[in-house]
Design an enzyme around this catalytic site. Structure first.
Site, PDB file in Angstrom:
ATOM      1  N   CYS A 100       0.821  -1.214   0.000  1.00 52.08           N
ATOM      2  CA  CYS A 100       0.000   0.000   0.000  1.00 52.08           C
ATOM      3  C   CYS A 100       0.853   1.260   0.000  1.00 52.08           C
ATOM      4  O   CYS A 100       0.446   2.293  -0.547  1.00 52.08           O
ATOM      5  CB  CYS A 100      -0.907   0.024   1.225  1.00 52.08           C
ATOM      6  N   CYS A 133      -2.351   2.725   3.142  1.00 48.68           N
ATOM      7  CA  CYS A 133      -3.115   1.646   3.762  1.00 48.68           C
ATOM      8  C   CYS A 133      -4.192   2.193   4.691  1.00 48.68           C
ATOM      9  O   CYS A 133      -4.286   3.388   4.932  1.00 48.68           O
ATOM     10  CB  CYS A 133      -2.180   0.697   4.504  1.00 48.68           C
ATOM     11  N   ASP A 134      -4.978   1.287   5.226  1.00 45.50           N
ATOM     12  CA  ASP A 134      -6.245   1.624   5.877  1.00 45.50           C
ATOM     13  C   ASP A 134      -6.185   2.770   6.885  1.00 45.50           C
ATOM     14  O   ASP A 134      -7.017   3.674   6.866  1.00 45.50           O
ATOM     15  CB  ASP A 134      -6.793   0.394   6.609  1.00 45.50           C
ATOM     16  N   GLU A 177      -9.853  -6.677  13.507  1.00 43.51           N
ATOM     17  CA  GLU A 177     -10.722  -7.039  12.392  1.00 43.51           C
ATOM     18  C   GLU A 177     -10.875  -8.553  12.301  1.00 43.51           C
ATOM     19  O   GLU A 177     -10.008  -9.309  12.740  1.00 43.51           O
ATOM     20  CB  GLU A 177     -10.153  -6.509  11.072  1.00 43.51           C
ATOM     21  N   SER A 187     -12.805  -6.168   8.477  1.00 46.73           N
ATOM     22  CA  SER A 187     -12.078  -5.617   7.342  1.00 46.73           C
ATOM     23  C   SER A 187     -13.075  -5.155   6.297  1.00 46.73           C
ATOM     24  O   SER A 187     -14.189  -5.682   6.193  1.00 46.73           O
ATOM     25  CB  SER A 187     -11.174  -6.697   6.739  1.00 46.73           C
TER      26      SER A 187
END
Length: 564
Positions: A54, A127-128, A450, A476
């Site tokens: 990512c 990324c997240d 998650e 997720s």
């Protein structure tokens, strides 16, 4: 909070007075010249790291942002922060650190920017957690800023079909069930992630990037342009230029991040069928911006927004497919034309949402990635807030791709993901069960892990939609199936999910928006009186600090709520 004019010149004190000579000496050592001390100092907050695809390319993007700021009259400097790969952390103790990393990233950007007295920021994430964390820091500091998303990964290819990281998780379940062999599993592993960029479906990274674009904090097109596209470098250069322009125009993040702008972000998330993590992150971002946003606002907006995007994990397409038919700007244009966006909200371009979208082409003719307004996948947004005696503060269900809206079944109760995983592996979970994983909330996890591995195992074993999964943890963006997360209050603080017993009949209904278990008031009160608070799982280190400070998931799981 300093006023805007003070913020505008705060780095200039470095060039004033004899006492500032040491400061200038330090900056000369990193390349500053005499003329640079007369320019606004622009920080380039980079989340570059080799621990995840990512963010692997963000060092190059940061250099372009620096060049753009320099060309437009700024004095830019790059600094770094951390990142965590959720895909790698998934399914083991590493996942407890994922959500806390959001706070570490936000805190570190705030720390460097405030300590160095920078005038503006370009933050680049991938990324997240990096996207919400960067925006949280920007909102706290309220200095002119632009966020840039590093971009989505291209889909992997196997046997002529698109695959991605979720394919890997689901392949594990298929292998355990004997549906594929070891060689087939290996091929999935080797082809799922072909290069740089964040997970390719409408998972959390792409969801939050789209939300931030709708919020007005990134350049139109930022969220859907693939990581390997040459435009990413041009975009970063433009972002560096824009920060200097924002300083000149006195446009600040909190001018952009209004309540109406957050409603725009929720609208786009609902239309795209995004990740349930959007609830956590948008609530946290709003808290940092001092905007009053609640779960009720999500539900109010959801009622008026159709689900239009046929995107993974529950749909057919990935973010690159959306990019090729017009991207998030074309979706926003469609929504705005139908009166679903606040078009007068200002953005980092200095223009309003409506002005930006006037220059955007419409969705390509003949495409089926985005459904027409009169033929949506669902008439309302698929991310539904549930409440009841199991979740008086709320829970979140993702109903995209679900053929059923009501699930009634016996609770199969586990106090950890590991216990639930073993139960699935041992074929103890059957169709009709409500699998409950508790004591994994923000405080109880700690860190609200998650459950992608669990949901992938369920789908891989052919139980998708046949088993409901309920947790005070989270999912997720790649999770799909009949899943309900963010149950609040969590078990660790005495929430009703902690009072459930094996075999209790649970009812989950997305139409009536209820989440209840069958229990008399007398029995409920008895169980509450018998409940004992669990001991903390950690007594030192980051997880101990996080567990002591973190708020409920219904408040965004932030660590700076009511600290006075």
């Amino acid at each position: 909070m300093e006023n805007k004019k003070d913020l505008r010149i705060r780095s200039h004190v470095i060039s004033e007075g004899v006492n500032r000579v040491p400061n200038r000496s330090m900056l000369r050592a990193v390349g500053f010249k005499d003329e640079d001390f007369k320019k606004p100092m622009i920080g380039i907050a980079s989340t570059w790291s080799e621990v995840t695809p990512c963010n692997i390319h963000i060092d190059r993007l940061a250099e372009q942002a620096k060049a753009g700021a320099k060309d437009n009259g700024g004095a830019p400097m790059i600094f770094n922060t951390i990142t965590v790969s959720d895909g790698i952390a998934m399914g083991h103790e590493g996942m407890f650190y994922s959500l806390p990393s959001r706070e570490v990233i936000a805190d570190s950007i705030e720390t460097v920017t405030s300590a160095e007295r920078l005038d503006g920021i370009v933050a680049i994430g991938g990324c997240d957690k990096t996207t919400p964390a960067c925006v949280m820091a920007i909102a706290r500091m309220n200095i002119p800023s632009v966020y840039v998303y590093g971009g989505t990964i291209q889909p992997g290819k196997l046997n002529g079909k698109d695959i991605d990281i979720v394919s890997s998780f689901e392949a594990v379940g298929q292998f355990q069930e004997g549906l594929i062999n070891e060689e087939e599993l290996y091929k999935v592993e080797c082809h799922a992630c072909p290069g740089a960029g964040a997970c390719g479906g409408m998972y959390t990274a792409n969801t939050m990037a789209a939300a931030v674009e709708a919020l007005g904090m990134s350049i139109p097109g930022s969220s859907s342009t693939p990581a390997v596209n040459d435009y990413k470098e041009s975009e970063c250069r433009q972002a560096g230029e824009l920060v200097v322009n924002l300083l000149e125009q006195d446009i600040y993040p909190r001018d952009i991040m209004t309540k109406e702008a957050f409603e725009n972000a929720i609208t786009v998330v609902m239309a795209l069928g995004g990740s349930t993590n959007a609830f956590l992150h948008l609530l946290a971002m709003a808290h940092s911006a001092e905007v009053d946003l609640t779960l009720d606002d999500f539900e109010r907006v959801r009622q008026n927004v159709p689900h239009l995007a046929d995107l993974k994990p529950s749909g057919k397409y990935v973010m690159q497919d959306l990019y090729e038919v017009g991207g998030v700007p074309a979706v926003m244009k469609l929504l705005n034309e139908n009166g679903l966006l606040h078009g007068d909200c200002i953005t980092v371009t200095g223009k309003t949402v409506a002005e930006n979208l006037a220059e955007v082409p419409s969705l390509k003719e003949g495409q089926d990635v985005i459904r027409p307004m009169d033929n949506p996948l669902k008439p309302n947004g698929p991310l539904v807030v549930l409440r009841g005696n199991l979740a008086p503060e709320g829970a979140v269900a993702k109903m995209s791709g679900q053929k059923i809206s009501r699930f009634v079944g016996p609770a199969r109760v586990y106090d950890s993901e590991a216990e639930a995983t073993k139960a699935i592996e041992d074929n103890q979970i059957k169709a009709g069960d409500v699998l409950v994983i508790r004591h994994v909330g923000p405080k109880g996890g700690p860190g609200m892990p998650e459950m992608l591995s669990i949901t992938a195992m369920i789908v891989g074993r052919g139980l998708g939609g046949k088993v409901a999964l309920m947790t005070d943890g989270r999912f997720s963006g790649g999770s799909h199936g009949f899943v309900i997360g963010h149950v609040s209050p969590e078990a660790h603080v005495g929430g009703p999910i902690g009072l459930l017993k094996e075999g209790d009949i649970v009812t989950i209904d997305s139409d009536t928006q209820e989440i209840n278990f069958d229990i008399t008031p007398e029995e409920f009160e008895q169980r509450r009186n018998e409940w004992k608070k669990p001991a903390p799982k950690h007594k030192s280190g980051i997880l101990a600090k996080y567990a002591r400070l973190v708020s409920s998931s219904s408040k965004g799981a932030v660590t700076d709520l009511d600290l006075e």
